[in-house]
Design a protein around this motif. Structure first.
Motif, PDB file in Angstrom:
ATOM      1  N   UNK A 159      84.930 -82.563  22.328  1.00 12.46           N
ATOM      2  CA  UNK A 159      85.493 -83.918  22.272  1.00 12.46           C
ATOM      3  C   UNK A 159      84.576 -84.874  23.027  1.00 12.46           C
ATOM      4  N   UNK A 160      84.772 -86.177  22.870  1.00  6.85           N
ATOM      5  CA  UNK A 160      83.927 -87.144  23.598  1.00  6.85           C
ATOM      6  C   UNK A 160      83.966 -86.974  25.113  1.00  6.85           C
ATOM      7  N   UNK A 161      85.035 -86.394  25.667  1.00  6.71           N
ATOM      8  CA  UNK A 161      85.081 -86.170  27.122  1.00  6.71           C
ATOM      9  C   UNK A 161      84.394 -84.872  27.532  1.00  6.71           C
ATOM     10  N   UNK A 162      83.721 -84.212  26.584  1.00  5.86           N
ATOM     11  CA  UNK A 162      82.925 -83.036  26.892  1.00  5.86           C
ATOM     12  C   UNK A 162      83.676 -81.715  26.933  1.00  5.86           C
ATOM     13  N   UNK A 163      84.949 -81.678  26.561  1.00  5.24           N
ATOM     14  CA  UNK A 163      85.732 -80.433  26.612  1.00  5.24           C
ATOM     15  C   UNK A 163      85.788 -79.800  25.222  1.00  5.24           C
ATOM     16  N   UNK A 164      85.878 -78.460  25.162  1.00  8.22           N
ATOM     17  CA  UNK A 164      85.949 -77.794  23.851  1.00  8.22           C
ATOM     18  C   UNK A 164      87.173 -78.250  23.059  1.00  8.22           C
ATOM     19  N   UNK A 165      86.987 -78.318  21.734  1.00  6.19           N
ATOM     20  CA  UNK A 165      88.063 -78.744  20.846  1.00  6.19           C
ATOM     21  C   UNK A 165      88.627 -77.566  20.064  1.00  6.19           C
ATOM     22  N   UNK A 166      87.805 -76.552  19.804  1.00  5.60           N
ATOM     23  CA  UNK A 166      88.246 -75.457  18.951  1.00  5.60           C
ATOM     24  C   UNK A 166      87.991 -75.771  17.495  1.00  5.60           C
ATOM     25  N   UNK A 167      88.276 -74.801  16.618  1.00 12.28           N
ATOM     26  CA  UNK A 167      88.016 -75.006  15.200  1.00 12.28           C
ATOM     27  C   UNK A 167      88.885 -74.131  14.336  1.00 12.28           C
ATOM     28  N   UNK A 168      88.587 -74.205  13.003  1.00 13.66           N
ATOM     29  CA  UNK A 168      89.360 -73.432  12.027  1.00 13.66           C
ATOM     30  C   UNK A 168      88.587 -72.231  11.494  1.00 13.66           C
ATOM     31  N   UNK A 205      96.615 -72.642  18.898  1.00 15.00           N
ATOM     32  CA  UNK A 205      96.520 -71.820  17.685  1.00 15.00           C
ATOM     33  C   UNK A 205      95.157 -71.930  17.018  1.00 15.00           C
ATOM     34  N   UNK A 206      94.226 -72.679  17.577  1.00 11.79           N
ATOM     35  CA  UNK A 206      92.896 -72.813  17.010  1.00 11.79           C
ATOM     36  C   UNK A 206      92.018 -71.635  17.461  1.00 11.79           C
ATOM     37  N   UNK A 207      90.835 -71.508  16.830  1.00 13.83           N
ATOM     38  CA  UNK A 207      89.878 -70.477  17.199  1.00 13.83           C
ATOM     39  C   UNK A 207      88.890 -71.022  18.233  1.00 13.83           C
ATOM     40  N   UNK A 208      88.537 -70.148  19.202  1.00 11.43           N
ATOM     41  CA  UNK A 208      87.554 -70.463  20.226  1.00 11.43           C
ATOM     42  C   UNK A 208      86.617 -69.262  20.373  1.00 11.43           C
ATOM     43  N   UNK A 209      85.453 -69.502  20.936  1.00  9.84           N
ATOM     44  CA  UNK A 209      84.485 -68.426  21.179  1.00  9.84           C
ATOM     45  C   UNK A 209      83.831 -68.643  22.523  1.00  9.84           C
ATOM     46  N   UNK A 269      81.759 -71.527  16.505  1.00 10.94           N
ATOM     47  CA  UNK A 269      83.046 -72.001  16.001  1.00 10.94           C
ATOM     48  C   UNK A 269      82.785 -73.250  15.166  1.00 10.94           C
ATOM     49  N   UNK A 270      83.531 -73.385  14.051  1.00 10.34           N
ATOM     50  CA  UNK A 270      83.288 -74.473  13.096  1.00 10.34           C
ATOM     51  C   UNK A 270      84.574 -75.262  12.857  1.00 10.34           C
ATOM     52  N   UNK A 308      84.475 -69.149  29.035  1.00  7.94           N
ATOM     53  CA  UNK A 308      85.612 -68.915  28.157  1.00  7.94           C
ATOM     54  C   UNK A 308      85.890 -70.156  27.316  1.00  7.94           C
ATOM     55  N   UNK A 309      85.957 -69.998  25.987  1.00  4.85           N
ATOM     56  CA  UNK A 309      86.236 -71.061  25.020  1.00  4.85           C
ATOM     57  C   UNK A 309      85.162 -72.155  25.021  1.00  4.85           C
TER      58      UNK A 309
END
Length: 753
Positions: A662-671, A640-644, A698-699, A655-656
Motif C-alpha cells: 500500500x502507499x504507506x509501505x505495508x503489505x496488502x496481500x493478493x489473490x 483471507x488473502x494470500x501472503x508470502x 504474491x500477485x 512474515x507476509x
C-alpha cells in the motif's frame, strides 16, 4: 552376521550339530591324547595303611601257600616263577601278635553301644621300636589359638573403602608404560570376513596400545576364537586360526600381532527335511523355509529361513506355529550336512470374536470392533492382529495393551478352528500438557501451549484447551474431538476460538466456530490418504488500506466457509522424511458479508519431494501455488488473502513481506501466489546442516504468473530428537531492496516442509 551355527563338535542354543561316523569319515571333535600314568595301589587284605611305610602290591597266597610273595614291577618273569616255587618268603611287615594287640577290645554283644576310646585327648604315645615292628604314633590336634581381635571387628562399608596406591621410589605414576602394536589379518579377506573381523576384534578395539606383551597375547587369543566363529558362521567348519606376535622392527619395543586364518572347505546342505504335519496348501513350509540342497550352511541364511517360517505361517492361517530346534549332521568327508527342522503347526484357524480383560479397561468390545480391519470367519492373518494392536496403541490411552489369539475348539469355515482375539488392556494417563516455542524475524516470539484430556467423554472423546501468546498473535481455543468416530480413523472435531493478530499487513480481532470430519496421519500410524471436510463461521474486525478513501480504515466481516482438503503421502516418515513425495490440495468455497455477500473460492495445491543422494544427504524440494477467483482483492477481508515470506514460506524475508504494498509501505496481500524451495539436508549423528534456496511472489490477479520472483538463500542447523528435528535457519534476501532485512532468523520445531 549376528551369530554362528554350531561348529564341529559343538551345540547351539537353538539346535544341535552332530557328526556322522560312517566309513571314510572322522570325528570333527578331535581328541587330544595325553600321556597316561599307571598307578599301582596297595591292597593289603586284613591290614591297615601306616604312614611312612612303603606299600607294594600283594597277592593272596591262597590256602596252604604261606605268606604272600611281593611282586616287583620290573622283575623278570623267570625270576618271579622261581620265587613262587622255592625262594624264601619275605617276613610279614606287621607280626600277627602285634597287630592283634593293637586292636581295641570289643564286646561280644553286637547290639551294645560303641565303647569310648580310652586314650582320646591324651598326648601322643610312642612305643619303642623293636626289630621287625613298626613305630606306632597316635596324635591329636593342639587346642586352637585365641582369635585375633581384629577379626571380630565389622567390615568397612564398600563405599568408604579406599585403596592407597603403592608408591615405588623412582617411578613416575603419571607416566604409564605402554607398548604399541599393529594388527595384520591373513586369510579372511578371501571369504569376505576381514571387515567384519576388524569391527569385532579385541586387538582393533585396543587402538594399538597395551600395557605389556601379555595383554597383546591375550587379545590375540580372543581374536583367534573370533576368527573361528566367523568362519563357522559362513559354513567353514574346518576353519582354524592361529596368532603370532613378533617385534616389528626387531628390538624396537613395538610389536605386530598377526591373525592367520585357514578357512578350509565350505560345507553345503545335502538334504533338507522339515518334520511336520501336512499344510494347506501343500508345500507351504518348504516354500517359506526356502533352504535347498547345495546351499552353503551359513548361520545368517539358516536363521533367516527359520525366522521366515515363524513370521509367514501365522500370516497364512497358522497362529500357533512353533519352530523347533534344528539338527545338522555334518559329514567331514563330503563336506556336506543333512538339515532337519521340526515344526509344530497347530490348527489352521479363522477369526472369531474379540474378548477383553483387565482391571482398568478403556474400551468395550463394541468400540474395539470398530478398530479391526477383518471380518469374523476370514482366514487368520497375524498382520491384521498387529494392525489392531497398533490402532489401540495410537489412541495413547493405555499403559499396557496386548492382542493374542485364543483357541476355542469350534469348527470354522474350510475345516479351520475358530480363534478369538484376547485384548488385555490397562488404562494409562489420559491427560497431556504440551508446549511449543518459536521465533522468527518479522513475527517475533510465539509460544503455544495446550491441555488435553483424551478420554473425558468415552470412548475417545477428548477435550482440548489451548492458548497462543506471541509478539504479534494472542488467542484461546477450546476443542472437542472424538477419534474413531463410528469408523476406523475418522475424527470428528468441533472448536471455538478467540484471537487477536497484529501483523504488518493487518490487525484483526476474530471469533470463530467450526466443525470438521477428518482422516489424519500420526507418527505411529502414517497414512497414505488423508482428508478433511467441514464448515466454519468467522466474525472478524480488521483494518485495511482503503484505496478508494486513500487511507486505512476498519471493517467487520462475517465469513462462512466449507473448507476441504485431500492429501497423498508417499514419504517414509511423517516428521522427518528422507525419500518419497507428498501431494496436497485445498478447496474452500466461502462467502464474506460486509454490506453485501460476495462468494469466492480459495484454492491451493502443493507438492514436496525427497530424494536421498547418499546415506547422509537428502535433497528436498517444494512447490506451491494458490488462487482466489470470484472476488476483487479489495473486497476480500485482509485475513483471507494470500501472503508470502517467513519461516514456512520464503525464508530471507519477514512474515507476509512479499507482494504488493500500500502507499504507506505495508503489505496488502493478493489473490494468487507461487512458492518454491530446495534444500540439501546433510545429517551427521543427531545433528544436521541444511543449505537452502527459496523463491516466491504474491500477485494481485488470480493467476500465479511467476513474474518478479524474489529469492532468499541461507543455511540452517538441525538437532534431531525423538519428536522431530529442532530447526534454526538463517537467511538473507537476494537482490535486497530498501527496507528489507539483511538477515532473518527462524527457530521452530520440524522441517520447513
Amino acid at each position: 552376521m549376528t551369530g554362528d551355527l554350531p561348529g564341529a563338535g559343538s551345540q547351539s542354543a537353538n539346535g544341535s550339530l552332530r557328526l556322522r561316523e560312517g566309513r571314510g569319515s572322522r570325528l570333527l571333535r578331535r581328541r587330544v591324547r595325553k600321556g597316561v600314568t599307571a598307578v599301582w595301589f596297595a591292597a593289603l587284605a586284613g591290614t591297615a595303611f601306616l604312614p611312612g611305610v612303603a606299600c607294594a602290591q600283594v597277592s593272596d597266597p591262597g590256602p596252604g601257600q604261606g605268606a604272600p610273595v611281593k611282586k616287583l614291577p620290573d622283575s623278570d618273569p623267570q625270576e618271579t616263577q622261581q620265587a613262587q616255587q622255592g625262594a624264601p618268603q619275605d617276613e610279614a611287615i606287621v607280626p600277627d601278635a602285634e597287630f592283634e594287640a593293637a586292636l581295641p577290645r570289643l564286646s561280644d554283644d553286637i547290639n551294645a553301644p560303641l565303647e569310648p576310646i580310652p586314650d582320646m585327648g591324651k598326648p601322643p604315645v610312642t612305643q619303642p621300636a623293636t626289630p621287625g615292628s613298626v613305630t606306632s604314633q597316635i596324635e591329636s590336634f593342639p587346642p586352637p589359638a585365641a582369635e585375633a581381635p581384629e577379626f571380630a571387628q565389622p567390615l568397612i562399608p564398600l563405599a568408604e573403602f579406599k585403596v592407597e596406591p603403592v608408591k615405588i621410589e623412582g617411578v613416575d605414576d603419571e607416566k604409564v608404560t605402554t607398548i604399541r602394536y599393529t594388527v595384520a589379518v591373513e586369510g579372511l579377506d578371501k571369504i569376505g570376513l576381514e571387515d567384519k573381523f576388524r569391527d569385532l576384534s579385541a586387538l582393533e578395539d585396543g587402538d594399538g596400545k597395551a600395557a605389556n606383551a601379555a595383554m597383546v597375547a591375550a587379545r590375540a587369543r580372543e581374536d583367534e576364537k573370533l576368527a573361528v566363529r566367523l568362519m563357522h558362521s559362513l559354513g567353514y567348519y574346518d576353519g582354524t586360526a592361529i596368532s603370532t606376535i613378533e617385534q616389528n622392527p626387531k628390538n624396537s619395543g613395538n610389536v605386530r600381532a598377526t591373525i592367520t586364518a585357514t578357512p578350509g572347505a565350505l560345507y553345503r546342505l545335502a538334504k533338507v527335511e522339515v518334520v511336520s504335519t501336512p499344510t494347506v496348501p501343500p508345500g507351504l513350509l518348504d516354500r517359506e523355509l526356502n533352504l535347498n540342497p547345495g546351499d552353503p550352511i551359513q548361520a545368517e541364511r539358516v536363521q533367516g529361513a527359520e525366522a521366515n517360517v515363524s513370521l509367514r505361517l501365522p500370516q497364512q492361517g497358522y497362529p500357533f506355529t512353533k519352530v523347533g530346534d534344528r539338527d545338522i549332521l555334518l559329514d567331514e568327508e563330503t563336506h556336506t550336512g543333512d538339515y532337519t527342522l521340526p515344526v509344530e503347526l497347530g490348527p489352521r484357524a479363522s477369526f472369531g470374536a474379540i474378548v477383553t480383560e483387565g482391571r482398568r479397561q478403556v474400551f468395550d468390545v463394541d468400540h474395539i470392533n470398530i478398530l479391526r480391519r477383518y471380518k469374523p470367519g476370514q482366514l487368520y492373518d497375524s498382520r491384521k492382529v498387529d494392525d489392531l494392536r497398533e490402532a489401540l496403541i495410537a489412541t495413547s490411552l493405555f499403559s499396557t495393551v496386548s492382542v493374542e489369539p485364543v483357541r476355542t475348539g469350534e469348527v470354522g469355515p474350510d475345516e479351520t478352528e475358530v480363534v478369538d482375539l484376547l485384548v488385555r488392556q490397562n488404562r494409562g494417563r489420559a491427560r497431556t500438557l504440551a508446549a511449543e516455542v518459536g521465533y522468527s524475524t518479522g513475527q517475533g516470539f510465539r509460544a503455544e501451549g495446550s491441555w488435553t484430556h483424551r478420554n473425558l467423554f468415552p470412548p475417545e472423546g477428548a477435550l482440548i484447551a489451548s492458548a497462543i501468546l506471541g509478539t504479534q498473535e494472542q488467542g484461546v481455543t477450546g476443542t472437542f474431538r472424538r477419534s474413531n468416530a463410528g469408523q476406523r480413523d475418522r475424527t470428528f472435531q468441533a472448536s471455538a476460538s478467540l484471537n487477536h493478530s497484529d501483523f504488518a499487513a493487518f490487525e484483526s480481532y476474530t471469533g470463530s466456530v467450526a466443525v470438521r470430519w477428518s482422516r489424519d496421519s500420526t507418527p505411529i500410524w502414517q497414512k497414505r490418504w488423508t482428508y478433511f471436510y467441514g464448515a466454519e463461521i468467522v466474525g472478524s474486525n480488521e483494518d485495511r488500506y482503503n484505496f478508494s478513501a486513500g487511507g486505512r480504515d476498519r471493517g467487520t466481516w462475517l465469513i462462512a466457509a466449507l473448507p476441504t482438503f485431500i492429501g497423498y503421502d508417499a514419504s517414509d516418515n511423517l516428521l522427518n522424511p528422507t525419500r518419497g513425495f507428498r501431494l496436497k490440495a485445498n478447496v474452500s468455497p466461502e462467502t464474506s458479508v460486509r454490506g453485501a455477500a460476495r462468494p469466492y473460492a480459495r484454492l491451493m495445491v502443493e507438492g514436496t519431494v525427497y530424494y536421498p543422494v547418499s546415506s547422509s544427504i537428502v535433497l528436498a524440494g517444494r512447490a506451491r501455488a494458490g488462487s482466489i477467483p470470484g472476488v476483487a482483492r479489495d473486497d476480500l477481508p485482509p485475513s483471507r488473502r494470500y501472503y508470502a515470506g517467513g519461516g514456512g514460506s520464503v525464508r530471507g524475508f519477514g512474515y507476509q513481506e512479499l507482494g504488493p504494498r500500500s502507499p504507506d509501505g505495508r503489505p496488502v496481500g493478493g489473490r494468487a501466489l507461487n512458492e518454491f524451495a530446495i534444500e540439501a539436508r546433510y545429517r551427521f549423528g543427531n545433528y544436521g546442516i541444511v543449505p537452502f534456496v527459496d523463491a516466491g511472489q504474491v500477485y494481485e490477479g488470480i493467476y500465479p504468473t511467476l513474474r518478479n520472483m524474489r529469492f532468499g538463500a541461507g543455511i540452517g542447523g538441525r538437532l534431531y530428537t525423538n519428536f522431530g528435528p529442532l530447526r534454526v535457519d538463517v537467511a538473507t534476501p537476494i537482490a535486497r531492496k530498501p527496507g528489507e532485512s539483511r538477515i532473518s532468523l527462524y527457530i521452530s520445531i520440524g522441517q520447513a516442509f
